[in-house]
Every structure is written in structure tokens, then in C-alpha cells.
Write a protein that holds these residues in place. Sequence first.
Motif, PDB file in Angstrom:
ATOM      1  N   GLN A  31       6.296  -0.905  -5.019  1.00  0.00           N
ATOM      2  CA  GLN A  31       5.740  -0.703  -5.630  1.00  0.00           C
ATOM      3  C   GLN A  31       6.049  -1.694  -6.995  1.00  0.00           C
ATOM      4  OE1 GLN A  31       2.735   1.289  -5.464  1.00  0.00           O
ATOM      5  NE2 GLN A  31       3.567   1.312  -3.678  1.00  0.00           N
ATOM      6  N   PRO A  32       5.204  -2.507  -7.839  1.00  0.00           N
ATOM      7  CA  PRO A  32       4.821  -2.961  -8.938  1.00  0.00           C
ATOM      8  C   PRO A  32       6.378  -2.332 -10.486  1.00  0.00           C
ATOM      9  CG  PRO A  32       2.985  -3.182  -8.109  1.00  0.00           C
ATOM     10  CD  PRO A  32       3.237  -2.179  -7.223  1.00  0.00           C
TER      11      PRO A  32
ATOM     12  N   GLN B 254       3.755  -4.456 -15.698  1.00  0.00           N
ATOM     13  CA  GLN B 254       2.668  -4.137 -16.152  1.00  0.00           C
ATOM     14  C   GLN B 254       2.528  -5.443 -17.122  1.00  0.00           C
ATOM     15  OE1 GLN B 254       0.937  -0.869 -17.268  1.00  0.00           O
ATOM     16  NE2 GLN B 254       0.359  -0.167 -14.542  1.00  0.00           N
TER      17      GLN B 254
ATOM     18  N   LYS C  42       8.022  -7.093  -8.145  1.00  0.00           N
ATOM     19  CA  LYS C  42       6.241  -7.037  -8.396  1.00  0.00           C
ATOM     20  C   LYS C  42       6.137  -6.418  -9.128  1.00  0.00           C
ATOM     21  CE  LYS C  42       3.888  -5.754  -4.387  1.00  0.00           C
ATOM     22  NZ  LYS C  42       2.974  -4.638  -3.233  1.00  0.00           N
TER      23      LYS C  42
ATOM     24  N   THR D 183       2.384  -6.298 -11.895  1.00  0.00           N
ATOM     25  CA  THR D 183       0.860  -5.703 -11.672  1.00  0.00           C
ATOM     26  C   THR D 183       0.487  -6.811 -12.883  1.00  0.00           C
ATOM     27  OG1 THR D 183       0.462  -3.640 -10.651  1.00  0.00           O
ATOM     28  CG2 THR D 183      -0.890  -4.785 -11.997  1.00  0.00           C
TER      29      THR D 183
ATOM     30  N   LEU E 179      -2.672  -7.091 -15.130  1.00  0.00           N
ATOM     31  CA  LEU E 179      -4.246  -5.260 -15.427  1.00  0.00           C
ATOM     32  C   LEU E 179      -4.799  -7.265 -16.173  1.00  0.00           C
ATOM     33  CD1 LEU E 179      -2.321  -3.109 -17.978  1.00  0.00           C
ATOM     34  CD2 LEU E 179      -2.220  -3.319 -15.576  1.00  0.00           C
TER      35      LEU E 179
ATOM     36  N   ALA F  12      -2.660 -13.281 -12.105  1.00  0.00           N
ATOM     37  CA  ALA F  12      -1.605 -13.291 -11.810  1.00  0.00           C
ATOM     38  C   ALA F  12      -0.805 -14.088 -10.755  1.00  0.00           C
ATOM     39  CB  ALA F  12      -1.854 -12.466 -10.285  1.00  0.00           C
TER      40      ALA F  12
ATOM     41  N   PHE G 165      -4.444  -8.981  -8.433  1.00  0.00           N
ATOM     42  CA  PHE G 165      -4.167  -9.068  -9.559  1.00  0.00           C
ATOM     43  C   PHE G 165      -2.157  -8.787  -9.185  1.00  0.00           C
ATOM     44  CE2 PHE G 165      -7.989  -7.133 -10.194  1.00  0.00           C
ATOM     45  CZ  PHE G 165      -8.583  -7.914 -11.526  1.00  0.00           C
ATOM     46  N   LYS G 166      -1.945  -8.734  -8.582  1.00  0.00           N
ATOM     47  CA  LYS G 166      -0.340  -9.018  -8.241  1.00  0.00           C
ATOM     48  C   LYS G 166       0.612  -9.936  -7.965  1.00  0.00           C
ATOM     49  CE  LYS G 166      -0.209  -3.978  -6.706  1.00  0.00           C
ATOM     50  NZ  LYS G 166      -1.704  -3.078  -7.622  1.00  0.00           N
TER      51      LYS G 166
END
Length: 101
Positions: A24-25, A28, A53, A55, A57, A64, A85-86
Motif C-alpha cells: 500500500q502507498p 500522500q 509507493k 499516492t 493526490l 505522479a 496517481f501512484k
Amino acid sequence: MTLSNDVLTSSQRAKLRAMAQTIQPIFQLGKGGITPAFIAQVDQALTAREIVKITVLKTADMSAAQALEALCQATGASPVQSIGFKCTLYRPNPEQPVIEL
């Protein structure tokens, strides 16, 4: 295997992309952009985890791909991928390797 910061083979990048699918990211990036504090946090995470990772926004002033490029330059990491967006970065830790390529 020792890697230069900017050079990953396609098979190494494919292995890292597969690993990135399961994580998971942890950061942010928003309207504050890439600040020295954000860079320091990403740098610490890369030292501990080697793969990170992020994200990006919709409120961020960059895509990204742009964030990936800027963070790689700031932290000495290698780009793994940028999708939507990642984005994912990789930097090996020579003192305590976590990921074997």
C-alpha cells in the motif's frame, strides 16, 4: 548484486513492479508539494524498506510521473513505475539489504 541508482534492468524493474502490487502507498503528496520534510521522510522510508509507493493526490501541482522524477533525483532512488496517481521508487540499502534482485 550492486546497482547504480539510475539503472535497473527490465527484469529487475518487473520484479519490483510485482512487489509493488502487494504494498500500500505509505505517503500522500498533496497541494504542499515536495518539501524538504517530505523528501526526508521518503529518504528514511527508502533506507528501511528499499521500495516505497506514493499516492499523488489530485490537489498536487504535479503528476505522479513528475513527482517520481523529482523524488528520484532528490533521494538517489530509481524509478520503478508510475501508474495513474501512484508512483513507486526503489533504492537498495547496501548496509542491510531487504530486497534481493
